[in-house]
Design an enzyme around this catalytic site. Sequence first.
Site, PDB file in Angstrom:
ATOM      1  N   HIS A 106       0.833  -1.197   0.000  1.00  0.00           N
ATOM      2  CA  HIS A 106       0.000   0.000   0.000  1.00  0.00           C
ATOM      3  C   HIS A 106       0.874   1.256   0.000  1.00  0.00           C
ATOM      4  O   HIS A 106       2.082   1.193   0.242  1.00  0.00           O
ATOM      5  CB  HIS A 106      -0.930   0.029   1.225  1.00  0.00           C
ATOM      6  N   LYS A 157      -0.735   4.950   4.594  1.00  0.00           N
ATOM      7  CA  LYS A 157      -1.647   4.014   5.273  1.00  0.00           C
ATOM      8  C   LYS A 157      -1.200   3.832   6.719  1.00  0.00           C
ATOM      9  O   LYS A 157      -0.013   3.612   6.993  1.00  0.00           O
ATOM     10  CB  LYS A 157      -1.675   2.670   4.536  1.00  0.00           C
TER      11      LYS A 157
END
Length: 265
Positions: free
Chosen positions: A154, A158
Amino acid sequence: MMIKIIVAGPRGNMGKEAVSMIEREADFELSAVVDRKYDGIMMKEAEGMASLQVPVYKDIDKCMKEVNPDVLVDLTNPETGKMHLRKALEHGVRPVVGTTGFTDDDIRGLTSLAEEKQIGAIIAPNFAIGAILLMKLSKMAAKHMDDVEIIEQHHDKKLDAPSGTAMKTAQLISEVRDEKKQGHPQEEEAWAHARGAEYEGMRIHSVRLPGKVAHQEVIFGGEGQTLTLRHDSLNRTSFMPGVKMAVEKVMKTTGLVYGLDQYID
C-alpha cells in the site's frame, strides 16, 4: 427511492472519488459532508473539496440530527471510523465504513448495536470487486493447497498494518485450513520480523511505499508447484463500484456485515 448520503472524509483521495460517484448516481443524493477542519460552510467554499452547494459539518451528531440521512459513508481513519460507525447506529443511520483496524471485540459490540437498532451496517476492508474475488478465490485454493503466504502493498500514508484486506483474506482461508506451522521446524530469524506477521501459521508481509495504491498477492505452495493470485488497484476509482454496491446493500440489510465478499457469489 432516493438515498440520502453523508460522506465523512471528503478531502481525502477516497472521499473525493466517493463524492463524485454519488453525484453521478441518479438514485443517490449527497446531503452533507463531515470534515474535521471546516464547519458551517458549503463545500464549494472549502479548500480541497468539490465545488458543490452541499453543507459541511464538523460535528457528526449535529449533521445527522439536521440532515437526517439514510446512509453514512465513512472514509476517514480507523479511530474516527469506529466512532462514526457507532454514532451512526445510535442515530438510526446506516453506516458504510471503508476504514480498517476493527478488533474482534469492536465487531462484536457493533454487531450487537446494529441488531438492537434493527438496521444495517457494513464494514468493508476493501471496496474493489477484484480484491473481493481474490479473497474468495484464496479460500477456494486453500482447500487444496494449505501452505500460503500473503504479501500486501500500500501507499506510505496508510496507518495500519497488515491491511484489513490481508487480515480478512487470512481469516477466510482459516475457515477451510487447519492451523499449521509453515517453513522449517527450526527456522530462525536473523533479523526480527523478517518472516512477517503470523496468523495460524500463515505469514503476512506488509509493504509501504510512495507510488503504491493497494495491491495483494496470495501465494500457495505445493509439491513441485506454486499458485499466485494477485490483485492491483491502480487508482481509487477501482473502489467506487464497491462503494455503490455497499450503499445499495446496506439499505436492505439488518445487522452488521464485515466484508463485501458476503454479497458476491
